[in-house]
Each structure stands twice: as structure tokens, then as C-alpha cells.
Design an enzyme around this catalytic site. Structure first.
Site, mmCIF file in Angstrom:
data_model
loop_
_atom_site.group_PDB
_atom_site.id
_atom_site.type_symbol
_atom_site.label_atom_id
_atom_site.label_comp_id
_atom_site.label_asym_id
_atom_site.label_seq_id
_atom_site.Cartn_x
_atom_site.Cartn_y
_atom_site.Cartn_z
ATOM 1 N N TRP A 45 0.828 -1.212 0.000
ATOM 2 C CA TRP A 45 0.000 0.000 0.000
ATOM 3 C C TRP A 45 0.855 1.252 0.000
ATOM 4 C CZ3 TRP A 45 -4.296 -0.787 -2.105
ATOM 5 C CH2 TRP A 45 -4.931 -2.024 -1.945
ATOM 6 N N ASP B 135 -1.957 6.856 6.050
ATOM 7 C CA ASP B 135 -2.978 5.939 5.544
ATOM 8 C C ASP B 135 -3.290 4.985 6.690
ATOM 9 O OD1 ASP B 135 -4.506 3.965 4.431
ATOM 10 O OD2 ASP B 135 -3.142 3.527 2.757
ATOM 11 N N LYS C 110 -13.010 -1.606 6.604
ATOM 12 C CA LYS C 110 -12.373 -2.496 7.583
ATOM 13 C C LYS C 110 -12.924 -2.210 8.984
ATOM 14 C CE LYS C 110 -8.761 -2.049 4.297
ATOM 15 N NZ LYS C 110 -8.800 -3.312 3.592
HETATM 16 N N1 PMP Z 1 -4.481 1.457 1.942
HETATM 17 C C1 PMP Z 1 -4.560 0.356 2.703
HETATM 18 C C2 PMP Z 1 -3.664 0.234 3.889
HETATM 19 C C3 PMP Z 1 -5.476 -0.643 2.362
HETATM 20 O O1 PMP Z 1 -5.543 -1.762 3.111
HETATM 21 C C4 PMP Z 1 -6.312 -0.492 1.247
HETATM 22 C C5 PMP Z 1 -7.355 -1.518 0.836
HETATM 23 N N2 PMP Z 1 -7.205 -2.770 1.226
HETATM 24 C C6 PMP Z 1 -6.168 0.669 0.474
HETATM 25 C C7 PMP Z 1 -5.271 1.630 0.860
HETATM 26 C C8 PMP Z 1 -7.018 0.900 -0.749
HETATM 27 O O2 PMP Z 1 -8.292 1.179 -0.313
HETATM 28 P P1 PMP Z 1 -9.531 1.319 -1.320
HETATM 29 O O3 PMP Z 1 -9.797 -0.026 -1.861
HETATM 30 O O4 PMP Z 1 -10.606 1.832 -0.415
HETATM 31 O O5 PMP Z 1 -9.151 2.297 -2.370
#
Ligand code: PMP
Length: 360
Positions: free
Chosen positions: A102, A172, A196
Site C-alpha cells: 500500500w 494511511d 475495515k
Molecule cells: N491502503 C490500505 C492500507 C489498504 O488496506 C487499502 C485496501 N485494502 C487501500 C489503501 C485501498 O483502499 P480502497 O480499496 O478503499 O481504495
């Protein structure tokens, strides 16, 4: 009907009480004869729901007054672009810590808008730790420092809040927001996809300090301008009303659990017993440095990966769902978000012990 134990990384388990309440009031929200989903976002009824959700989140996280709380769409992935578009504020460089998949996505997106200085990366140890503060090589002229508090796929969580040397710290927090107490005033901006620990997918929460608003990169689409959303109470356009309402129910549920401090203790206990079971076994392993093991996402492997599919099938037969690891890394992963009850973790641990006895 059997409600199974859900270890999904996201969209993830929601508290059963919340789902039941939503079910009960789905057709007729509080005697109005309408579903909350059918109401105007500008109706008195919905505005009251929206404002209550914000008040509850502020209370749960003790968000200071000089921060805006935004309820947006676009997922955390849109924040990968919105952050540089809004926070560069005339600067050409931003600092990023790279602790996994991420972080890398956030870095790749930021590179479209500025020079990215990766101040530390744990890629060389296959993302099995977080760097310490003295490993961060901060630039003199970065607009902000960005990091991922909890890498959902690698199961790596920071055990400290980095010091950004006076620059705004951007986090994030998609997979560990509300999991334990944090000091919001250490951050310039926090963002999280809801799916989550907050509610259903489709809602993204942003918490941003007032002084960072109003200086976007030329060409920034208005829908990507935090100030526009802040000035409009996140109702510049139609917000994700059902997600916002459901997040409000989750916040009330969390307050009833005793708040973030209390759920944090439960989360630590849940994670500690699963890691102890993994470490004490002869066939399961987790590669993450002990200090950085995530309390939300616990990846683990089997000594013989040919047994992975057997493990997953038998787990499902025992009503233990969604234990497959992310497609990029394989193995298993148990996500233990706030709404995953401690009995689910106990059931998983006894299943794992039984599986080891039969197959180990
Ligand atoms: N950052 C993290 C730490 C994540 O776990 C996720 C999704 N699993 C995201 C960003 C991306 O999120 P989204 O699918 O809501 O765009």
C-alpha cells in the site's frame, strides 16, 4: 441462518448488532415511512444522522476542533492522489516511507505530482518490519511525510508515530483506524477507507488540519479539493449516505464497547493469542518482526504449502471464512478487526491446533 466467523481483510466483518439494527430500520427509518437510503442527503433527518456520526467519531478519536472530518467517496486509493494535490502547497517534493504494497501504491501515485523521496524502505527484508525513527532520511524541503500505519497485506504495523521534523505527517490508516488510541494532533492528515473498521465500502474518512486546506495544485479537479468538501460539510455533491449512516451505527456500537481504549485492549489480546499459537506451533509461521506485528492483519504460512487448500477448505467447513492470504503473497491471513469477536479468534486457534494434530 448461521452467521460464520469472517476474517476478511475488507470489506470485512461488521458488528452483528449493527447489521440487525440496520435491518430493523431498513424499510422505515424511525417512523418516517422511508428508508434512510431513500432520503435526501439535505433532509433534516439525514443531516442529523450525519452530524451525529461526526460527533461520535470526534469523541471516539478525540479529534481536536481545528481538524475537519470529511466523509468522501473514492476509497483510500483516491487519497493517494488527493494528498499530493492538496498538501504540496507549492512544494515540489514529498517524503514517503515504504513498508509494503500500500505504501508503494501511494508512492507511485504521488510521483505523478512531485518528486518523491523514499526516506526509508523495508523492501530489502521483504517488508517484514517497519523502519525506526533514526533510519528515516527526511528531506529538508518536503511538503509532508506520508506513511502507512498498518500494511494490510504484509501485516506490518508501526509501533510508534514518526516524527516528521515539523512537517505535516500524513497517515494511511485504512486498516487500523479505531483499533487503538492514537494522538490525532500528531498528524496533519489521516485517511481511511471505511470497509475495515468503519463500515461498508464506498465511504472514505479524511481527518485534516484546517491550516492545510485551500492551496491545491493548479488543475486539481474541484471534487479532489478538501476545502470544497470541508466548506460544504461533505455535501458538495451527494455523499455515500448509506455508508455514512452505517458508519454512525458502528461508532455508536464502538462507544458501547467502551470506546477505542477498551477495544484496543481486546484487539491486543486477540492478536497476542493468535501470534502465540503460531509461534508455539510446529507448522505455522509469521515472518514479521515482533515489534511490528499487526494487531489487525495476521498473515501466516504453513510449513508445507501444498496443504494450503486443504487448510482453507477445512476452515470453511468449520465456519472460519476468508482466511486466504492476499493473491500477491499467498499463504493465509486472518484479519482481526474490531467487529471480529474474540470467540472467532479462539475458534480459529483451536481449529489450527486440530489441523496441526491431523496433518502436522
Ligand atoms: N491502503 C490500505 C492500507 C489498504 O488496506 C487499502 C485496501 N485494502 C487501500 C489503501 C485501498 O483502499 P480502497 O480499496 O478503499 O481504495
Amino acid at each position: 441462518m448461521t452467521r460464520k466467523f469472517n476474517f476478511s481483510a475488507g470489506p470485512a466483518a461488521l458488528p452483528e448488532e449493527v447489521l440487525l439494527q440496520a435491518q430493523q430500520e431498513l424499510l422505515d427509518w424511525q417512523g418516517t415511512g422511508l428508508s434512510i437510503m431513500e432520503m435526501s442527503h439535505r433532509s433534516d433527518e439525514f443531516v442529523a444522522v450525519a452530524e451525529q456520526a461526526e460527533r461520535d467519531l470526534r469523541e471516539l478519536m478525540q479529534i481536536p476542533e481545528q481538524y475537519q472530518v470529511l466523509f468522501l467517496q473514492g476509497g483510500a486509493s483516491s487519497q493517494f492522489a488527493m494528498v499530493p494535490m492538496n498538501l504540496l502547497r507549492g512544494n515540489g517534493r514529498a517524503d514517503y516511507i515504504n513498508t509494503g504494497i500500500w505504501s508503494k501504491k501511494a508512492i507511485a501515485e504521488a510521483k505523478h505530482y512531485c518528486d518523491v523521496n523514499v526516506v526509508a524502505s523495508t523492501e530489502s527484508n521483504n517488508f517484514t518490519s517497519a523502519p525506526s525513527q533514526n533510519e528515516l532520511r527526511l528531506s529538508d524541503d518536503a511538503a509532508y511525510l506520508h506513511y502507512t500505519t498498518n500494511e494490510t497485506i504484509g501485516g506490518v504495523e508501526f509501533d510508534y508515530i514518526p516524527d516528521a521534523a515539523g512537517r505535516p505527517l500524513v497517515a494511511d490508516m485504512s486498516s487500523d483506524i479505531l483499533a487503538k488510541p492514537i494522538k490525532v494532533d500528531r498528524f496533519g492528515l489521516i485517511y481511511a477507507g471505511a470497509q475495515k473498521n468503519i463500515g461498508p465500502a464506498g465511504l472514505t474518512v479524511v481527518i485534516v488540519r484546517d491550516d492545510l486546506l485551500g492551496n491545491t495544485l493548479p488543475g486539481t479537479p474541484s471534487m479532489y479539493d478538501y476545502k470544497l468538501h470541508a466548506d460544504a460539510g461533505s455535501m458538495n455533491n451527494t455523499p455515500p449516505t448509506f455508508g455514512w449512516y452505517l458508519a454512525g451505527l458502528v461508532f455508536q456500537w464502538l462507544k458501547n464497547q467502551g470506546g477505542v481504549e477498551a477495544i484496543g485492549q481486546v484487539n491486543h489480546r486477540k492478536a497476542a493469542k493468535l501470534y502465540a499459537a503460531i509461534d508455539g506451533s510446529g507448522i505455522y509461521a509469521n515472518p514479521v518482526a515482533k515489534a511490528n506485528r499487526s494487531i489487525m492483519n495476521v498473515p501466516f504460512t504453513l510449513a508445507d504449502s501444498r496443504l494450503d487448500q486443504v487448510f482453507l477448505r477445512e476452515a470453511e467447513e468449520a465456519n472460519l471464512m476468508n482466511l486466504q492470504g492476499h493473491r500477491s503473497v499467498g499463504g493465509m491471513r486472518a484479519s482481526l478487526y474490531n467487529a471480529v469477536p474474540e470467540q472467532a479468534v479462539d475458534a480459529l486457534i483451536s481449529f489450527m491446533a486440530d489441523f496441526e494434530r491431523r496433518h502436522g
